[in-house]
Design an enzyme around this catalytic site. Structure first.
Site, PDB file in Angstrom:
ATOM      1  N   SER A 149       0.546  -1.751  -0.556  1.00  0.00           N
ATOM      2  CA  SER A 149       0.101   0.077  -0.038  1.00  0.00           C
ATOM      3  C   SER A 149       0.762   1.256   0.030  1.00  0.00           C
ATOM      4  O   SER A 149       0.275   2.140  -0.421  1.00  0.00           O
ATOM      5  CB  SER A 149      -0.816   0.258   1.306  1.00  0.00           C
ATOM      6  OG  SER A 149      -0.545   0.066   2.549  1.00  0.00           O
ATOM      7  N   LYS A 175      -6.220   4.357   8.496  1.00  0.00           N
ATOM      8  CA  LYS A 175      -5.464   4.990   8.014  1.00  0.00           C
ATOM      9  C   LYS A 175      -5.728   6.019   8.002  1.00  0.00           C
ATOM     10  O   LYS A 175      -4.842   7.014   8.206  1.00  0.00           O
ATOM     11  CB  LYS A 175      -5.317   4.129   6.565  1.00  0.00           C
ATOM     12  CG  LYS A 175      -4.295   3.026   6.479  1.00  0.00           C
ATOM     13  CD  LYS A 175      -4.090   2.554   4.951  1.00  0.00           C
ATOM     14  CE  LYS A 175      -2.799   1.220   5.295  1.00  0.00           C
ATOM     15  NZ  LYS A 175      -2.896   0.852   3.330  1.00  0.00           N
TER      16      LYS A 175
END
Length: 780
Positions: A664, A707
């Protein structure tokens, strides 16, 4: 040469000896008569089976002894006694019947006369071994003295074979050897074998004797104890009666009661002090303590359950709604089995306390099993009661501690189980958590079925790294971390009252300012939950107690900094200015989301790339993908192709002591490299997450909720998210990303447009821009 064959039973004639034999079988008598008529020489061959009356060639051993008949005498009972002198061993070639008797041929075995120092030494060793053997078998010394005085080795060997009582096979093996040295060596081996067998036999006899004496002693002490108890007014029979009464009162199912009574019957017939009686007594005590038919009143009111959940937990609205839906189904159906809840989230967000609140709301007994570090399936199923120190597994132990058969059992840290050579504990839990199987759960120690369908199981985990079959049996409910406003509310309603109770202070003694709590959350904690915040509040209260004076203690920002010292964490945007080669990525771990800064710098070199910051294999591959994408479209990004051959690149992920991995960070790495190679700064208030492909496509990622929380705590104004993750926003509360601009990107171009302060200008690759390249590198 042909010989008349005389079969012998249970005797092997060694050469060089003279021995009397008694003959009674008609065929053997006929054989003797034929041999005497032919010169008095005969072949002595031992039968394999002494019971055979009319042996044939297959019934005889393959080696015999040639002998001379020295004397023949007929006895009154028609038996013939002969005296034979054994001359030489012979290896049989054939044995055939002729006129009702056996006639054989063979090759004589030439004996080597190798008597000397070595054979004398072997003879001495045999005598020493025989002395040891005589002590074990307890035969007289006369036989040993006779053996010691024998000078003829053939007689000595035959006598030793007789003393040892060697098998016919062993004697035949010695007969077939060609030298005395070989015969003595084999005889010594046989003696040592007999000594070892004798020692083993002696040890077994001693152990049996000791056990008999111990049993007699235990029986004597048991009977004496009974007599003493009877004199003191007690009786062992009364103990059995008490156990029988307890079994009746335990209200066991019929099959369990029958098992218990059968074990009690066995116990009655055992010595009271025997080891097995202690095992059975402990087993019965465990059976009695299990709440077989004792249930708690599980009737509950949904409105009251909602009030309890709201009082115990602030926020978590969707979670509480799902729990109430689950409880409503349980109340409607009256069955506790069905879907099993599994709370997944970072530490300190209230997973375990949610289970306690559910138990309180349902009126159930709460008990907890910690699964962290368990590697043995016996922890759940128990050990057989025959093992020393055995006991029921954790499931039955939790039910025993709850004292009811329908508790709420919290399976804590279900993702922390391991496995080793003793089994897979996760697989052992499959039966426990399966409503179709746990109706007849069998613990290895108890050895009877127990119905677990009335038990409500709730599991907790920090990550979704759970055994796939186990996860399939549970309904996963993810808990995210808290934002600042939620933490402040939780601190006021729960953490501060709990800390006051622990320190002995009263609510009127202290006053916490909201700004002080916010300051504490920002600069003295870095977590998704509130566990560290609770510790900091306790620390402040303990320190303030030393200076406690009359009046209210007011905790403001100055007081927080005075009591807690230097700030531990930096809050807000990491960089003060837009910086070349520094990109803000977002990472996820089991403790929540956080900001991950990626740095990239360029320097004159030969096109090498250096990676630091404990990057995992997947993240290293992301760097290579980013570099290949940039190099393939370098002119579009304003980068001359020669740069990659004349420039070294260093990529570093901050917090180098922490290992990092995953795809990611792909667009973050790409942005940092483009910025470093072009000299264009990256916006300091932009964070990003997304995987990158070789063609520049931005691929979806996981852990978006955490996140976004990490981006919020870092004070980011914009977050770049893969477009394919847009559907996940619907499951994330709006307050988590309120105040931040969410930009959904499909391609690296979209990332660069929003992350860089300006877009790179394309160049013509055919123009010599080596000076420009050098200027950019030196400027960077």
């Amino acid at each position: 040469m042909k010989y008349y064959v005389l079969p012998l039973r249970d005797v092997v004639i060694q050469p060089g000896i003279t021995i009397p034999l008694f003959i009674e079988r008609p065929t053997s008598i006929k054989t003797l008569e034929s041999a005497m008529a032919d010169g008095g020489r005969i072949l002595l061959v031992t039968q394999k089976d002494a019971a055979t009356q009319r042996p044939r060639d297959v019934d005889l051993y393959g080696t015999g002894t040639i002998a001379n008949i020295m004397q023949l005498m007929k006895l009154p009972d028609q038996t013939i006694k002969i005296l034979v002198e054994a001359i030489q061993p012979i290896e049989l070639l054939s044995v055939d019947p002729v006129d009702g008797i056996l006639v054989g041929t063979g090759n004589p075995i030439q004996l080597i006369d190798d008597t000397g120092d070595k054979t004398n030494g072997l003879r001495d060793r045999i005598m020493d071994a025989l002395k040891m053997y005589a002590k074990m078998r307890r035969f007289g010394g006369d036989r040993l003295r006779t053996l010691a005085n024998m000078s003829n080795l053939s007689l000595f060997i035959d006598a030793v074979i007789s003393v040892l009582g060697l098998s016919t096979d062993a004697a035949m093996e010695i007969l077939s050897l060609q030298s005395f040295e070989q015969k003595l060596e084999l005889l010594l081996i046989k003696i040592n074998t007999e000594i070892e067998l004798a020692q083993l036999d002696e040890n077994i006899k001693n152990r049996v004797k000791d056990q008999i004496e111990k049993n007699q002693r235990d029986f004597y002490l048991s009977e004496k104890m009974k007599a003493i108890q009877k004199e003191m007014g007690g009786d062992e029979e009364s103990d059995f009666s008490d156990l029988a009464d307890k079994i009746e009162k335990a209200n066991m199912p019929k099959s369990v009661r029958d098992k218990a009574m059968a074990e009690l019957k066995r116990l009655r017939h055992m010595p009271m002090l025997s080891a097995e009686s202690s095992v059975i007594r402990n087993y019965l005590e465990e059976l009695i303590l299990i709440p077989w038919n004792k249930s708690s009143d599980a009737e509950f009111d949904i409105d009251n359950a909602e009030q309890i959940l709201n009082a115990d937990h602030d926020g978590l609205e969707k979670i509480k709604d799902r729990i109430l839906e689950h409880l409503m189904v349980l109340k409607k159906t009256g069955k506790s089995h069905g879907s099993i809840l599994c709370f997944v989230g970072p530490p300190g967000v209230g997973k375990t306390s949610l289970g306690q609140s559910i138990a309180r709301a349902m009126g159930r007994v709460y008990t907890r099993i910690s699964l962290g570090g368990i590697t043995d399936e016996a922890h759940f199923r128990g050990h057989r009661k025959t093992y020393i120190g055995s006991q029921p597994g954790r499931i039955m132990d939790a039910i025993k501690r709850a004292t009811v058969n329908n508790p709420l059992i919290m399976l804590d840290e279900i993702d922390k189980m391991g496995r080793d050579h003793r089994g897979d504990p996760a697989s052992a839990l499959l039966e426990v958590l399966d409503p179709e199987q746990n109706k007849s759960f069998r613990d290895h120690y108890l050895e009877v079925d127990f119905d677990l369908s009335n038990v409500m199981f709730i599991a907790t985990a920090n990550s979704l790294d759970i055994h796939p079959a186990l996860a399939d049996r549970m309904e996963i409910i993810e808990l995210s971390g808290y934002i600042e406003d939620e933490k402040i509310k939780i601190a006021k309603n729960h953490l501060i009252p709990r800390a006051l109770e622990q320190t002995g202070l009263k609510a009127d003694d202290v006053k916490f300012d909201d700004d002080a709590l916010r300051h504490m959350i920002r600069y003295y904690t870095s977590e998704a939950g509130v566990r560290e915040l609770q510790r900091q509040i306790l620390t402040m209260l303990r320190k303030s107690l030393r200076n406690h004076v009359d009046g209210i203690i007011n905790f403001d920002i100055d007081t927080v900094e005075k009591l807690l010292g230097v700030r531990k964490y930096k809050f807000g945007i990491a960089e003060e200015h837009d910086t070349i080669g520094v990109a803000n990525g977002l990472s996820w771990s089991v403790v929540g989301g956080d900001l991950l800064q990626i740095e990239a710098i360029t320097m004159p070199g030969k096109g090498n790339i250096q990676l630091t910051g404990q990057l995992g294999d997947v993240m290293k591959e992301s760097v290579q993908i980013a570099k290949s994408y940039i190099r393939a479209g370098s002119t579009t990004l304003g980068i001359h192709p020669d740069v990659f051959e004349k420039t070294d690149i260093h990529v570093h992920a901050l917090e180098g002591a922490v290992r990092k991995d995953g795809p990611s960070a792909g667009i973050t790495l790409t942005t940092a490299l483009v910025s470093s190679l072009t000299g264009i700064p990256i916006r300091r208030d932009v964070a990003m997450t997304g995987e990158i492909s070789l063609h520049g496509r931005v691929l979806p990622i996981g852990g978006l909720r955490e996140k976004l929380l990490g981006a919020r705590r870092a004070g980011m104004n914009m977050v770049l998210i893969p477009s394919e993750n847009k559907k996940d926003i619907a499951d994330i509360p709006e307050y988590i990303y309120s105040g931040m601009e969410l930009v959904f990107v499909d391609h690296v171009d979209d990332v660069l447009k929003n992350a860089l302060v300006r877009m790179p200008e394309p160049i013509n690759s055919f123009v010599n821009t080596s000076n420009d390249v050098a200027d950019k590198i030196s400027a960077n």
